[in-house]
Design an enzyme around this catalytic site. Structure first.
Site, short mmCIF file in Angstrom:
data_model
loop_
_atom_site.label_atom_id
_atom_site.label_comp_id
_atom_site.label_asym_id
_atom_site.label_seq_id
_atom_site.Cartn_x
_atom_site.Cartn_y
_atom_site.Cartn_z
N LYS A 89 0.83 -1.21 0.00
CA LYS A 89 0.00 0.00 0.00
C LYS A 89 0.87 1.26 0.00
CE LYS A 89 -4.43 -1.70 1.20
NZ LYS A 89 -5.73 -1.52 1.77
N LYS A 115 -3.57 -10.21 -6.65
CA LYS A 115 -4.85 -10.48 -5.99
C LYS A 115 -5.96 -9.60 -6.58
CE LYS A 115 -5.81 -8.34 -1.95
NZ LYS A 115 -6.87 -8.00 -1.03
N LYS A 144 -10.55 -4.85 -4.38
CA LYS A 144 -11.79 -4.09 -4.56
C LYS A 144 -11.57 -2.60 -4.78
CE LYS A 144 -13.24 -3.80 0.36
NZ LYS A 144 -11.99 -3.35 0.87
#
Ligand code: ATP
Ligand code: LTN
Length: 334
Positions: free
Chosen positions: A112, A194, A197
């Site tokens: 992140k 991955k 969302k």
């Protein structure tokens, strides 16, 4: 007495079939056997900038999607993380029980931080400690999560054991529940990553609220590997991922699917997968449409959830505060 199960999703982006298969489906299947707490973790969401009005509406929308996926509001405690002040309070104490070396090893933080390089804030860094507090406050036995959260759960256990070593028996040590198939659904256009969302390209995921035509288009566009065989194969991540999605949604085993699609081509397989997805999403979307217009109903569930959760969380928090030497609130005695 039932064992305690707790899980949560951060209200960012759009809920995907990755979240459904890795988390929500297990929540639904496990809810009868456990005393369950399900959260929308808005405090986690703001570790990445969120537009305030979108965050507010997304919190409502995620609760409506939990319900639409079959999470029973009467049987379980459903709440918004920021409605329970104890989460932030315990997180502060546990920050003082966490080494920065442990936080430096968190792969989600590293990923992140790379993705949001202009906003590497302290919240993003200590996010795993807030997650540990979410779990430990409720004396949780089991935490159903996708594979990507395993490291955070290990840290939670390490912090709890460390605290218990000095203050015996304060925290229950939680176990992860990670399904064997579908614990890491991959992106449709890049099966080495991955499915995420909050991906900036929605073609990488199928959202729970995607219209049938959108589902069909996204599956048709999904990357496939070289070759023609419809078979699980480590060297063929794209077809393996699509087969995994098919298996998790249909209940058929991977070998049954290999048999079913033997000598069939990718185009036919993809069409059937898209139809299966559309069929599974249709009832969820139908229930969602009704629920999202009933804000009073959702507010009432959240009010009740917060009441129950606050009572439970405050019990653990008070024990912890006492152990670390904080004076009880209210009348102060010398
Ligand atoms: P974000 O990028 O916004 O953090 P996310 O898709 O990683 O979003 P989370 O809120 O971090 O979603 O995850 C909620 C739950 O869904 C967690 O238990 C997580 O492990 C699970 N999950 C998320 N993505 C997947 C996936 N691709 N496959 C399986 N499980 C997943
Ligand atoms: N960090 C998790 C969401 C989360 C969570 C939790 C999951 C926050 N608190 C407690 C299980 C239990 C994630 O999926 N990003």
């Amino acid at each position: 007495m039932k064992k305690i199960l707790l899980s949560a999703i951060a209200p960012t982006g759009s809920l995907t079939i990755g979240n459904y298969i890795g988390a929500l489906k297990n929540w639904k299947d496990m809810q009868g056997q456990y005393d369950c707490l399900f959260m929308v973790v808005d405090m986690h969401a703001i570790t990445v900038f969120q537009e305030p009005s979108s965050l507010r509406s997304r919190c409502f929308s995620f609760v409506a999607q939990y319900l639409a996926c079959g999470i029973e509001p009467k049987q379980n405690t459903i709440f918004i993380q920021s409605h329970i002040p104890a989460h932030a309070e315990l997180a502060w104490i546990l920050n003082c029980w966490t080494n920065i070396g442990e936080l430096n090893r968190m792969t989600q933080f590293k990923n992140k931080a790379k993705k949001h390089s202009s906003n590497i804030n302290a919240g993003l860094y200590v996010y795993p400690v807030l997650m540990a507090s979410d779990i430990l406050l409720y004396q949780t036995d089991v935490v159903p999560i996708g594979d990507d959260q395993k490291q955070h759960l290990e840290l939670t256990r390490d912090i709890a054991v460390r605290f218990n070593n000095l203050h015996k028996g304060v925290f229950h040590i939680p176990e992860p529940y990670i399904s064997k198939t579908g614990a890491r659904i991959m992106s449709l256009l890049d099966p080495k990553r991955k499915m995420d969302k909050s991906d900036s390209n929605p073609n990488n995921y199928i959202a729970l609220l995607d219209e049938p035509s959108v589902v069909m288009k996204k599956i048709k566009q999904a990357i496939t590997d070289s070759g023609t065989e419809i078979k699980l194969d480590k060297t063929k991540p794209a077809i393996s991922n699509l087969l995994t999605i098919y298996s998790c949604l249909s209940g058929m085993t991977l070998s049954e699917l290999e048999e079913k699609f033997k000598n069939k081509n990718y185009a036919l397989f993809k069409k059937e997968l898209a139809e299966l997805l559309i069929d599974r999403l249709k009832p969820i979307q139908g229930r969602y449409k009704k629920l999202i217009d009933d804000k009073n109903y959702i507010s009432a569930i959240l009010e009740e959830g917060a009441k129950k959760a606050n009572e439970r969380a405050n019990k653990t928090l008070r024990i912890v505060q006492k152990k670390v030497g904080f004076i009880a609130r209210g009348k102060v005695e010398g």
